[in-house]
Design an enzyme around this catalytic site. Structure first.
Site, mmCIF file in Angstrom:
data_model
loop_
_atom_site.group_PDB
_atom_site.id
_atom_site.type_symbol
_atom_site.label_atom_id
_atom_site.label_comp_id
_atom_site.label_asym_id
_atom_site.label_seq_id
_atom_site.Cartn_x
_atom_site.Cartn_y
_atom_site.Cartn_z
ATOM 1 N N ASP A 13 0.835 -1.204 0.000
ATOM 2 C CA ASP A 13 0.000 0.000 0.000
ATOM 3 C C ASP A 13 0.870 1.254 0.000
ATOM 4 O O ASP A 13 1.778 1.396 0.830
ATOM 5 C CB ASP A 13 -0.903 0.018 1.250
ATOM 6 C CG ASP A 13 -1.952 -1.084 1.220
ATOM 7 O OD1 ASP A 13 -2.127 -1.712 0.154
ATOM 8 O OD2 ASP A 13 -2.604 -1.294 2.262
ATOM 9 N N GLY A 39 -3.173 -5.454 1.083
ATOM 10 C CA GLY A 39 -3.884 -6.475 0.315
ATOM 11 C C GLY A 39 -4.912 -7.078 1.248
ATOM 12 O O GLY A 39 -4.588 -7.440 2.380
ATOM 13 N N ALA A 42 -3.839 -10.593 2.599
ATOM 14 C CA ALA A 42 -2.748 -10.557 3.579
ATOM 15 C C ALA A 42 -3.209 -9.868 4.869
ATOM 16 O O ALA A 42 -2.883 -10.317 5.975
ATOM 17 C CB ALA A 42 -1.551 -9.830 2.983
ATOM 18 N N ASN A 43 -3.964 -8.802 4.739
ATOM 19 C CA ASN A 43 -4.452 -8.101 5.945
ATOM 20 C C ASN A 43 -5.282 -9.052 6.811
ATOM 21 O O ASN A 43 -5.135 -9.080 8.036
ATOM 22 C CB ASN A 43 -5.349 -6.913 5.568
ATOM 23 C CG ASN A 43 -4.588 -5.806 4.858
ATOM 24 O OD1 ASN A 43 -3.365 -5.767 4.891
ATOM 25 N ND2 ASN A 43 -5.316 -4.896 4.211
ATOM 26 N N ASN A 183 -20.281 -5.042 3.128
ATOM 27 C CA ASN A 183 -20.865 -3.851 3.748
ATOM 28 C C ASN A 183 -22.192 -3.590 3.023
ATOM 29 O O ASN A 183 -22.555 -4.341 2.112
ATOM 30 C CB ASN A 183 -19.896 -2.659 3.729
ATOM 31 C CG ASN A 183 -19.514 -2.241 2.310
ATOM 32 O OD1 ASN A 183 -20.263 -2.447 1.356
ATOM 33 N ND2 ASN A 183 -18.340 -1.668 2.168
ATOM 34 N N GLY A 216 -22.479 -0.492 13.278
ATOM 35 C CA GLY A 216 -22.374 -1.863 13.786
ATOM 36 C C GLY A 216 -22.480 -2.908 12.698
ATOM 37 O O GLY A 216 -22.108 -2.663 11.544
ATOM 38 N N THR A 239 -8.814 2.390 6.842
ATOM 39 C CA THR A 239 -8.309 1.381 5.916
ATOM 40 C C THR A 239 -8.058 0.066 6.663
ATOM 41 O O THR A 239 -7.368 0.053 7.677
ATOM 42 C CB THR A 239 -6.965 1.832 5.275
ATOM 43 O OG1 THR A 239 -7.106 3.166 4.831
ATOM 44 C CG2 THR A 239 -6.569 0.921 4.123
ATOM 45 N N ASP A 243 -11.055 -5.641 6.969
ATOM 46 C CA ASP A 243 -10.150 -6.803 6.970
ATOM 47 C C ASP A 243 -9.904 -7.284 8.392
ATOM 48 O O ASP A 243 -9.857 -8.496 8.647
ATOM 49 C CB ASP A 243 -8.811 -6.427 6.315
ATOM 50 C CG ASP A 243 -8.976 -6.053 4.859
ATOM 51 O OD1 ASP A 243 -9.943 -6.520 4.234
ATOM 52 O OD2 ASP A 243 -8.145 -5.277 4.346
ATOM 53 N N ASN A 267 -15.864 -6.838 16.111
ATOM 54 C CA ASN A 267 -16.168 -5.395 16.184
ATOM 55 C C ASN A 267 -15.135 -4.669 17.034
ATOM 56 O O ASN A 267 -14.686 -3.572 16.703
ATOM 57 C CB ASN A 267 -17.530 -5.187 16.859
ATOM 58 C CG ASN A 267 -18.664 -5.143 15.847
ATOM 59 O OD1 ASN A 267 -18.428 -5.141 14.653
ATOM 60 N ND2 ASN A 267 -19.894 -5.106 16.337
HETATM 61 O O1 RIB Z 1 -8.956 -3.326 2.628
HETATM 62 C C1 RIB Z 1 -7.802 -2.541 2.548
HETATM 63 C C2 RIB Z 1 -6.879 -3.073 1.481
HETATM 64 O O2 RIB Z 1 -7.515 -2.931 0.229
HETATM 65 C C3 RIB Z 1 -5.583 -2.354 1.360
HETATM 66 O O3 RIB Z 1 -4.569 -2.900 2.166
HETATM 67 C C4 RIB Z 1 -5.285 -2.413 -0.130
HETATM 68 O O4 RIB Z 1 -4.142 -3.155 -0.457
HETATM 69 C C5 RIB Z 1 -6.533 -2.971 -0.774
HETATM 70 O O5 RIB Z 1 -6.359 -4.281 -1.095
#
Ligand code: RIB
Length: 292
Positions: A13, A39, A42-43, A183, A216, A239, A243, A267
């Site tokens: 990112d 990503g 990965a997140n 969402n 919520g 951000t 994830d 949450n």
């Molecule tokens: O959900 C956030 C992610 O969306 C970021 O880390 C970015 O890489 C996109 O994949």
């Protein structure tokens, strides 16, 4: 300890922070720039791993410094990286993220993430089938996601699908997933724009878990529509909140929580994450969450 296997994207990112979001044709001066591992796949693998699950990542990066950076980062937080393929001739996925006016906007260039195809899945089939829960998003080819859904359904492996970025899903994809976490905006897209979303949620009790940001999370439990409120915090960067929610939800479920308990846990984790800049940088460990 339950096992979560993520089949998904790995990005780097490029995060720009600014007071103001530039309009089309406008240039603004920003406040900061950071290169942060990201990503959605990965997140979510990092969140699941930090929050009590054994976490393994399946995906692809390019043979470049971003790929190396991403794999090193996953290793540093104990996410299994043996099933990440390094692909020649394509760059690692990148995301351009603007954090401004209390929200973010993201452009993703998938690069090597689109090399995560059926061959990759076949190669790591046994790892997928060893999972207590497979976690997927939509930043790899939809065809691969559908292939994994089918494989898991045949073998009774649970799948949590985070349909982001959203596309309309086939009936069989919806049926095959154990949990789907859109969402509100994504819910309309995955179901097809003209449907009555509340009615659809009733058709899939305990499956469609809809995140509503600061309001919520709602889902139909078979008897009533439940709203589990979010935890209120000072927002720094949203951000990766989704994830963190998905990784935490998967971790809680594979470790034996019932759905409502798992949503409350997720949450709390997502609220913690948005108090810090970057998707992964703010994700809490179990210990941090307990002491919070
Ligand atoms: O959900 C956030 C992610 O969306 C970021 O880390 C970015 O890489 C996109 O994949």
């Amino acid at each position: 300890m339950g096992k979560v296997v993520v089949v998904g994207s790995i990005n780097v990112d490029m995060v720009f922070t600014s007071e103001k979001r530039p309009k089309a044709g406008e240039t603004v001066l920003g406040n900061s720039f950071s290169l942060i591992p990201g990503g959605k796949g990965a997140n979510q693998a990092v969140a699941a791993g930090k929050l009590g699950a054994e976490s393994v990542m399946i995906g692809c990066v390019g043979s470049d410094s971003n790929g190396e950076f991403s794999i090193d980062n996953l290793k540093s937080v104990n996410v299994g990286t043996d099933c990440i393929d390094i692909v020649n001739g394509v760059p690692t996925g990148v995301a351009n993220i603007i954090v401004a006016e209390n929200d973010n906007s993201i452009i993703v260039i998938p690069g090597a993430n689109y090399e995560a195809n059926r061959d990759v899945i076949d190669k790591y089939k046994e790892v997928i089938l060893s999972a207590d829960m497979v976690l997927m998003q939509l930043e790899i080819p939809l065809e691969t996601v559908e292939y994994v859904l089918e494989l898991c359904k045949k073998n009774n492996v649970k799948v949590l699908l985070n349909p982001a970025p959203a596309v309309e899903l086939s009936q069989s994809a919806i049926e095959s997933a154990s949990y789907i976490t859109p969402n509100e905006h994504e819910l309309k897209i995955i179901l097809g724009k003209n449907c009555d979303t509340e009615e659809e949620m009733k058709k899939y009790p305990n499956k469609l878990i809809v995140t509503l940001g600061s309001k919520g999370v709602k889902y139909f439990d078979g008897n009533e529509m439940k709203l589990i409120p979010s935890n209120k915090v000072e927002v720094v960067d949203t951000t990766g909140a989704g994830d963190t929610f998905c990784g935490a939800l998967a971790a809680a479920l594979v470790n034996g929580s019932v759905l409502e308990e798992a949503i409350r846990f997720a949450n709390k984790a997502a609220a913690y994450a948005i108090t810090k800049l970057g998707a992964q940088s703010g994700m809490p460990t179990l210990e941090q969450l307990k002491n919070n």
